[in-house]
Design a protein around this motif. Structure first.
Motif, PDB file in Angstrom:
ATOM      1  N   MET A 160     -15.753 -46.106  24.742  1.00  0.00           N
ATOM      2  CA  MET A 160     -14.723 -45.858  23.735  1.00  0.00           C
ATOM      3  C   MET A 160     -13.331 -45.972  24.360  1.00  0.00           C
ATOM      4  O   MET A 160     -13.124 -45.540  25.492  1.00  0.00           O
ATOM      5  CB  MET A 160     -14.878 -44.459  23.147  1.00  0.00           C
ATOM      6  CG  MET A 160     -15.992 -44.312  22.136  1.00  0.00           C
ATOM      7  SD  MET A 160     -15.643 -45.144  20.578  1.00  0.00           S
ATOM      8  CE  MET A 160     -17.046 -46.246  20.532  1.00  0.00           C
ATOM      9  N   PRO A 161     -12.376 -46.522  23.626  1.00  0.00           N
ATOM     10  CA  PRO A 161     -11.002 -46.591  24.159  1.00  0.00           C
ATOM     11  C   PRO A 161     -10.399 -45.207  24.275  1.00  0.00           C
ATOM     12  O   PRO A 161     -10.791 -44.271  23.558  1.00  0.00           O
ATOM     13  CB  PRO A 161     -10.278 -47.435  23.102  1.00  0.00           C
ATOM     14  CG  PRO A 161     -11.049 -47.218  21.841  1.00  0.00           C
ATOM     15  CD  PRO A 161     -12.485 -47.099  22.272  1.00  0.00           C
ATOM     16  N   TYR A 162      -9.439 -45.061  25.189  1.00  0.00           N
ATOM     17  CA  TYR A 162      -8.763 -43.786  25.376  1.00  0.00           C
ATOM     18  C   TYR A 162      -7.579 -43.724  24.424  1.00  0.00           C
ATOM     19  O   TYR A 162      -6.655 -44.539  24.508  1.00  0.00           O
ATOM     20  CB  TYR A 162      -8.295 -43.634  26.821  1.00  0.00           C
ATOM     21  CG  TYR A 162      -7.777 -42.256  27.157  1.00  0.00           C
ATOM     22  CD1 TYR A 162      -8.476 -41.122  26.797  1.00  0.00           C
ATOM     23  CD2 TYR A 162      -6.578 -42.095  27.849  1.00  0.00           C
ATOM     24  CE1 TYR A 162      -8.007 -39.850  27.118  1.00  0.00           C
ATOM     25  CE2 TYR A 162      -6.108 -40.829  28.179  1.00  0.00           C
ATOM     26  CZ  TYR A 162      -6.835 -39.717  27.809  1.00  0.00           C
ATOM     27  OH  TYR A 162      -6.372 -38.465  28.121  1.00  0.00           O
ATOM     28  N   VAL A 163      -7.605 -42.760  23.509  1.00  0.00           N
ATOM     29  CA  VAL A 163      -6.591 -42.657  22.466  1.00  0.00           C
ATOM     30  C   VAL A 163      -6.063 -41.229  22.416  1.00  0.00           C
ATOM     31  O   VAL A 163      -6.835 -40.268  22.334  1.00  0.00           O
ATOM     32  CB  VAL A 163      -7.166 -43.036  21.089  1.00  0.00           C
ATOM     33  CG1 VAL A 163      -6.069 -42.977  20.024  1.00  0.00           C
ATOM     34  CG2 VAL A 163      -7.801 -44.421  21.130  1.00  0.00           C
ATOM     35  N   LEU A 164      -4.741 -41.078  22.461  1.00  0.00           N
ATOM     36  CA  LEU A 164      -4.102 -39.770  22.374  1.00  0.00           C
ATOM     37  C   LEU A 164      -3.644 -39.499  20.948  1.00  0.00           C
ATOM     38  O   LEU A 164      -3.146 -40.404  20.260  1.00  0.00           O
ATOM     39  CB  LEU A 164      -2.907 -39.690  23.317  1.00  0.00           C
ATOM     40  CG  LEU A 164      -3.206 -39.944  24.795  1.00  0.00           C
ATOM     41  CD1 LEU A 164      -1.942 -39.770  25.631  1.00  0.00           C
ATOM     42  CD2 LEU A 164      -4.317 -39.028  25.298  1.00  0.00           C
ATOM     43  N   MET A 165      -3.797 -38.264  20.508  1.00  0.00           N
ATOM     44  CA  MET A 165      -3.444 -37.866  19.147  1.00  0.00           C
ATOM     45  C   MET A 165      -2.272 -36.887  19.163  1.00  0.00           C
ATOM     46  O   MET A 165      -2.384 -35.769  19.658  1.00  0.00           O
ATOM     47  CB  MET A 165      -4.641 -37.205  18.462  1.00  0.00           C
ATOM     48  CG  MET A 165      -4.346 -36.719  17.043  1.00  0.00           C
ATOM     49  SD  MET A 165      -5.766 -35.900  16.262  1.00  0.00           S
ATOM     50  CE  MET A 165      -5.853 -34.386  17.243  1.00  0.00           C
TER      51      MET A 165
ATOM     52  N   THR B 209      -0.052 -47.909  30.090  1.00  0.00           N
ATOM     53  CA  THR B 209       0.865 -48.342  29.045  1.00  0.00           C
ATOM     54  C   THR B 209       0.384 -47.845  27.695  1.00  0.00           C
ATOM     55  O   THR B 209      -0.754 -48.108  27.295  1.00  0.00           O
ATOM     56  CB  THR B 209       0.972 -49.877  29.002  1.00  0.00           C
ATOM     57  OG1 THR B 209       1.431 -50.347  30.270  1.00  0.00           O
ATOM     58  CG2 THR B 209       1.938 -50.328  27.916  1.00  0.00           C
ATOM     59  N   GLY B 210       1.249 -47.123  26.992  1.00  0.00           N
ATOM     60  CA  GLY B 210       0.923 -46.670  25.654  1.00  0.00           C
ATOM     61  C   GLY B 210       1.098 -47.793  24.649  1.00  0.00           C
ATOM     62  O   GLY B 210       2.133 -48.465  24.636  1.00  0.00           O
ATOM     63  N   VAL B 211       0.093 -47.983  23.805  1.00  0.00           N
ATOM     64  CA  VAL B 211       0.137 -49.072  22.828  1.00  0.00           C
ATOM     65  C   VAL B 211      -0.403 -48.590  21.481  1.00  0.00           C
ATOM     66  O   VAL B 211      -1.079 -47.567  21.388  1.00  0.00           O
ATOM     67  CB  VAL B 211      -0.679 -50.297  23.290  1.00  0.00           C
ATOM     68  CG1 VAL B 211      -0.076 -50.917  24.538  1.00  0.00           C
ATOM     69  CG2 VAL B 211      -2.145 -49.936  23.502  1.00  0.00           C
ATOM     70  N   SER B 212      -0.111 -49.356  20.465  1.00  0.00           N
ATOM     71  CA  SER B 212      -0.656 -49.077  19.139  1.00  0.00           C
ATOM     72  C   SER B 212      -2.152 -49.341  19.123  1.00  0.00           C
ATOM     73  O   SER B 212      -2.696 -50.029  19.992  1.00  0.00           O
ATOM     74  CB  SER B 212       0.025 -49.964  18.097  1.00  0.00           C
ATOM     75  OG  SER B 212      -0.339 -51.321  18.300  1.00  0.00           O
TER      76      SER B 212
ATOM     77  N   LEU C  48      -1.746 -44.701  21.501  1.00  0.00           N
ATOM     78  CA  LEU C  48      -0.875 -43.588  21.092  1.00  0.00           C
ATOM     79  C   LEU C  48      -0.853 -43.525  19.571  1.00  0.00           C
ATOM     80  O   LEU C  48      -0.487 -44.502  18.910  1.00  0.00           O
ATOM     81  CB  LEU C  48       0.546 -43.784  21.617  1.00  0.00           C
ATOM     82  CG  LEU C  48       0.730 -43.824  23.138  1.00  0.00           C
ATOM     83  CD1 LEU C  48       2.197 -44.048  23.482  1.00  0.00           C
ATOM     84  CD2 LEU C  48       0.207 -42.548  23.790  1.00  0.00           C
ATOM     85  N   THR C  49      -1.257 -42.386  19.014  1.00  0.00           N
ATOM     86  CA  THR C  49      -1.283 -42.236  17.561  1.00  0.00           C
ATOM     87  C   THR C  49      -0.532 -40.981  17.150  1.00  0.00           C
ATOM     88  O   THR C  49      -0.537 -39.971  17.858  1.00  0.00           O
ATOM     89  CB  THR C  49      -2.724 -42.152  17.029  1.00  0.00           C
ATOM     90  OG1 THR C  49      -3.378 -40.993  17.561  1.00  0.00           O
ATOM     91  CG2 THR C  49      -3.517 -43.396  17.413  1.00  0.00           C
TER      92      THR C  49
ATOM     93  N   THR D 293       4.365 -48.918  22.607  1.00  0.00           N
ATOM     94  CA  THR D 293       4.290 -48.923  21.148  1.00  0.00           C
ATOM     95  C   THR D 293       3.327 -47.817  20.739  1.00  0.00           C
ATOM     96  O   THR D 293       2.734 -47.143  21.572  1.00  0.00           O
ATOM     97  CB  THR D 293       3.805 -50.277  20.599  1.00  0.00           C
ATOM     98  OG1 THR D 293       2.515 -50.583  21.159  1.00  0.00           O
ATOM     99  CG2 THR D 293       4.794 -51.389  20.923  1.00  0.00           C
ATOM    100  N   ALA D 294       3.161 -47.624  19.430  1.00  0.00           N
ATOM    101  CA  ALA D 294       2.271 -46.577  18.931  1.00  0.00           C
ATOM    102  C   ALA D 294       1.910 -46.887  17.487  1.00  0.00           C
ATOM    103  O   ALA D 294       2.508 -47.752  16.838  1.00  0.00           O
ATOM    104  CB  ALA D 294       2.934 -45.210  19.024  1.00  0.00           C
ATOM    105  N   THR D 295       0.931 -46.154  16.988  1.00  0.00           N
ATOM    106  CA  THR D 295       0.560 -46.219  15.579  1.00  0.00           C
ATOM    107  C   THR D 295       0.919 -44.906  14.914  1.00  0.00           C
ATOM    108  O   THR D 295       0.588 -43.830  15.425  1.00  0.00           O
ATOM    109  CB  THR D 295      -0.955 -46.464  15.414  1.00  0.00           C
ATOM    110  OG1 THR D 295      -1.299 -47.708  16.007  1.00  0.00           O
ATOM    111  CG2 THR D 295      -1.336 -46.490  13.937  1.00  0.00           C
ATOM    112  N   VAL D 296       1.597 -44.988  13.784  1.00  0.00           N
ATOM    113  CA  VAL D 296       1.902 -43.795  13.002  1.00  0.00           C
ATOM    114  C   VAL D 296       1.124 -43.894  11.691  1.00  0.00           C
ATOM    115  O   VAL D 296       1.177 -44.899  10.989  1.00  0.00           O
ATOM    116  CB  VAL D 296       3.421 -43.647  12.745  1.00  0.00           C
ATOM    117  CG1 VAL D 296       4.013 -44.861  12.042  1.00  0.00           C
ATOM    118  CG2 VAL D 296       3.707 -42.365  11.976  1.00  0.00           C
TER     119      VAL D 296
END
Length: 230
Positions: free
Chosen positions: A1-6, A40-43, A62-63, A85-88
């Motif tokens: 699974m990808p590493y994703v921060l909330m 690197t933080g990305v969407s 990054l969410t 970048t990030a996802t909102v």
């Protein structure tokens, strides 16, 4: 699974009973911690594309849930300085309003349509967090379609762009809800925890809060690596 921060909200505050707020100073430290380790933080859009191509090494998703207005003033400037970048994930039916779903919690302003379009112009991804921030489990079929499919169309009408990501309010998802998201045409969805439906349409994430300094971030990263080791 990808590493994703909330994340949720980034701002100075005196009261945060739901632990959804990170101060601007702490947030900048957390992102600098990533950068110092050549991460690197990305969407989510970028992360999943890179993962499909086999070159996602060093990328961290990054969410930001709920679409708070502070994403514009506090989050995006830090991201741009680091070339992240990030996802909102925004609530389509509450643009420019308040987090009315959080009973008893301090009220926070939500991003409006102009702010959402501006964020997209800066390279950020906008995803759906439903139409009204209701738990999807237990809704009627019609209400589920409204929260999932209608929110996608509403955001696309405002943005003039495809909305490919969904985020389950409260992290509540089972097979019925995941299937509704797939049918609506989303290419991925974010949950919170591991579950029987964990996968591309129910991706688990790692919560980040005000208490997370370098040691805790390191521990959370290590835990993810162990948990999802192949």
């Amino acid at each position: 699974m990808p590493y994703v921060l909330m994340y949720h909200s980034v701002e100075k505050c005196d009261s945060d009973p739901l632990h959804i707020t990170v101060s601007p100073a702490r947030f900048a430290q957390q992102l600098r911690w990533l950068a110092d380790r050549r991460l690197t933080g990305v969407s989510m859009r970028e992360l999943l594309r890179a993962r499909a191509a086999g070159n996602a090494g060093g990328l961290v998703g990054l969410t930001f849930d709920d679409g708070y207005a502070d994403f514009i003033g506090e989050v995006v400037p830090v991201l741009l300085r680091l070339r992240f970048t990030a996802t909102v994930f925004v609530v389509s039916g509450l643009l420019g309003e308040l987090n009315v779903w959080d009973a008893g919690a301090p009220r926070k302003a939500l991003m409006d349509a102009e702010g959402m379009r501006w964020a997209a112009m800066q390279g950020m991804e906008v995803g759906s967090h439903s139409a009204g921030h209701r738990s999807l489990t237990g809704l009627s079929d019609a209400d589920l379609r409204h929260e999932v499919a209608d929110s996608k169309k509403a955001l696309e009408d405002v943005l003039g762009l495809e909305v490919s990501g969904f985020c389950y309010p409260y992290g509540h998802v089972a097979e019925r809800e995941a299937e509704a998201v797939r049918r609506a045409g989303y290419s991925y969805a974010c949950a919170i925890w591991r579950s029987p439906v964990t996968g591309t349409h129910a991706l688990p994430r790692t919560y980040v809060g005000e208490r997370d300094g370098a040691l805790r971030l390191w521990a959370k990263r290590a835990r993810h690596r162990v948990r999802w080791a192949r």
